[in-house]
Structures are given as C-alpha cells and as structure tokens.
Design an enzyme around this catalytic site. Structure first.
Site, PDB file in Angstrom:
ATOM      1  N   SER A 126      48.032   8.878   2.146  1.00 14.53           N
ATOM      2  CA  SER A 126      46.771   8.467   2.188  1.00 14.53           C
ATOM      3  C   SER A 126      45.909   9.122   3.111  1.00 14.53           C
ATOM      4  O   SER A 126      44.574   9.012   3.037  1.00 14.53           O
ATOM      5  CB  SER A 126      46.838   6.934   2.532  1.00 14.53           C
ATOM      6  OG  SER A 126      47.033   6.639   3.787  1.00 14.53           O
ATOM      7  N   LYS A 163      44.873   5.006   9.972  1.00 17.96           N
ATOM      8  CA  LYS A 163      43.602   5.249   9.220  1.00 17.96           C
ATOM      9  C   LYS A 163      42.481   5.451   9.871  1.00 17.96           C
ATOM     10  O   LYS A 163      42.512   5.336  11.275  1.00 17.96           O
ATOM     11  CB  LYS A 163      43.486   3.641   8.396  1.00 17.96           C
ATOM     12  CG  LYS A 163      44.417   3.250   7.270  1.00 17.96           C
ATOM     13  CD  LYS A 163      44.370   4.079   6.166  1.00 17.96           C
ATOM     14  CE  LYS A 163      45.210   3.558   5.206  1.00 17.96           C
ATOM     15  NZ  LYS A 163      46.643   3.914   5.281  1.00 17.96           N
TER      16      LYS A 163
END
Length: 212
Positions: A126, A163
């Site tokens: 990701s 993230k």
C-alpha cells in the site's frame, strides 16, 4: 545519573524500560497498573508524575503512551547490538502487531535523521509509491509530534499500519501511496488512534540476516 527512587518507583521505571526494549514503545498507564498490581491507572499516573519530577522520565501530555526516557536512561534502553527489528507493520490492511523483537540490525540510530529508535518490518504494497515495499524495514523515530503529509506508524484499535497522515479537525485520514488502497478515515471522537512514530528511512529487503 544519581536517582533516589522508592522501591515502587524503581519497579515502575524498570517496567517502562523493559517495555520499550521489548516493544519499541512505552506502556500505557493501564498496562503499568495491570503489570504491577495497582488498583487503577490513577496509581500508575502518580508514580509517573513522581518519576517526571525526579527527571528520569518526561511525560508528554495528550497521549496514553506519552512517556519518554531522559539522558542516560534513554541510551540504556537502546541495544548495543544495533537497532531492534520489532514485529511487523501492515502496509496494506492493518494487522495485529507482533510484540517481540525478531533480531537486531547492525546500524547506528544516528544513521537516520531524526535518529531511529527501532525498525519495523513492512508487509504489503500500500506504500509502494513512496518507495516502501513488501519486506522492507522501516526506520521509526518515536514521537507524537507530526505534521500533515508525513509518513507515520499508527496504531488503530490495537492494530498497526504505515500510512501518510492527514488531519482536519476531529478527522484523520491514513492515506496509502497506492491507488488500489482507499484511505482509512478515523473519527477521533469515537476511535482510539495513537501515533507510534515517524518513518525516517527504509532498509530495502530487510528480511535477511544483513542489510541490503
């Protein structure tokens, strides 16, 4: 450093150092209370305040893991074998963090700026567009002081993920660097989000015994 700690304060301090060595981050008040047999987290809070007054820790307001070691104690909590590799971090959907040190990498903390406190193994793709790939080791600086747009290690509902951090009011978005992954939206009024640290570097393909 000369310290005049009571027996109970020494137990609390030793537990903090042990937790930071094993997990890479400090314990919560509730975890201290549970481990040392206190009746409530408030009792742990009183001992933490005493340790803060005596200068062996520094308390950071506004976060449940806001405990920092000072001076010689901070150096003592860093392994002489190099940076600890702590568990795994999901770089896809979050997974439960492994609470153990796999090994140590022979790399000085000051190799990174700001200095790294530990390495976290990344799983998933990701964050691939930020150059963080499956199997990499992410160097992490322990801090809750972050800015919008920085890459963070975040703990959400007892799970850990890497993230990019964005915040507006009570809402935080944990944004992937891969168009195949939707942002994770967090409402701080209803969800428990903790920032475990700031990503400060990457060791490519850190799955072997050495650095690549």
């Amino acid at each position: 450093m000369s310290r005049s700690l009571t027996s109970r304060q020494q137990h609390v301090f030793d537990f903090i150092v042990k937790t930071m060595n094993e997990l890479g981050y400090p314990p919560t008040r509730a975890e201290i209370a549970r481990a040392l047999g206190f009746r409530s987290p408030n009792a742990a809070e009183e001992h933490l305040r005493a340790l803060d007054r005596k200068g062996v820790i520094r308390m950071i307001p506004g976060t449940s893991r806001g405990i920092r070691l000072t001076g010689e104690e901070d150096a003592a909590a860093t392994s002489t074998d190099g940076l600890p590799v702590v568990g795994e971090v999901a770089a896809g959907s979050p997974i439960l963090a492994a609470a153990h040190i796999d090994r140590h990498c022979p790399l000085a903390p000051d190799y990174f700026t700001p200095r790294a406190d530990y390495l976290l193994r990344v799983r998933g793709l990701s964050m691939k567009d930020a150059g963080i790939l499956d199997g990499d080791l992410l160097a992490v600086h322990r801090t809750q002081q972050i800015r919008d747009g920085q890459i963070v290690v975040a703990r959400l509902d007892d799970e850990v993920t890497v993230k990019r951090f964005k915040r507006q009011g009570h809402h935080v978005w944990l944004v992937a660097e891969n168009a195949d992954f939707a942002p994770i939206e967090v409402d701080l009024r209803h969800q428990d989000l903790e920032i475990e640290g700031l990503g400060v570097g990457v060791i490519r393909g850190g799955g072997g015994n050495g650095l690549h």
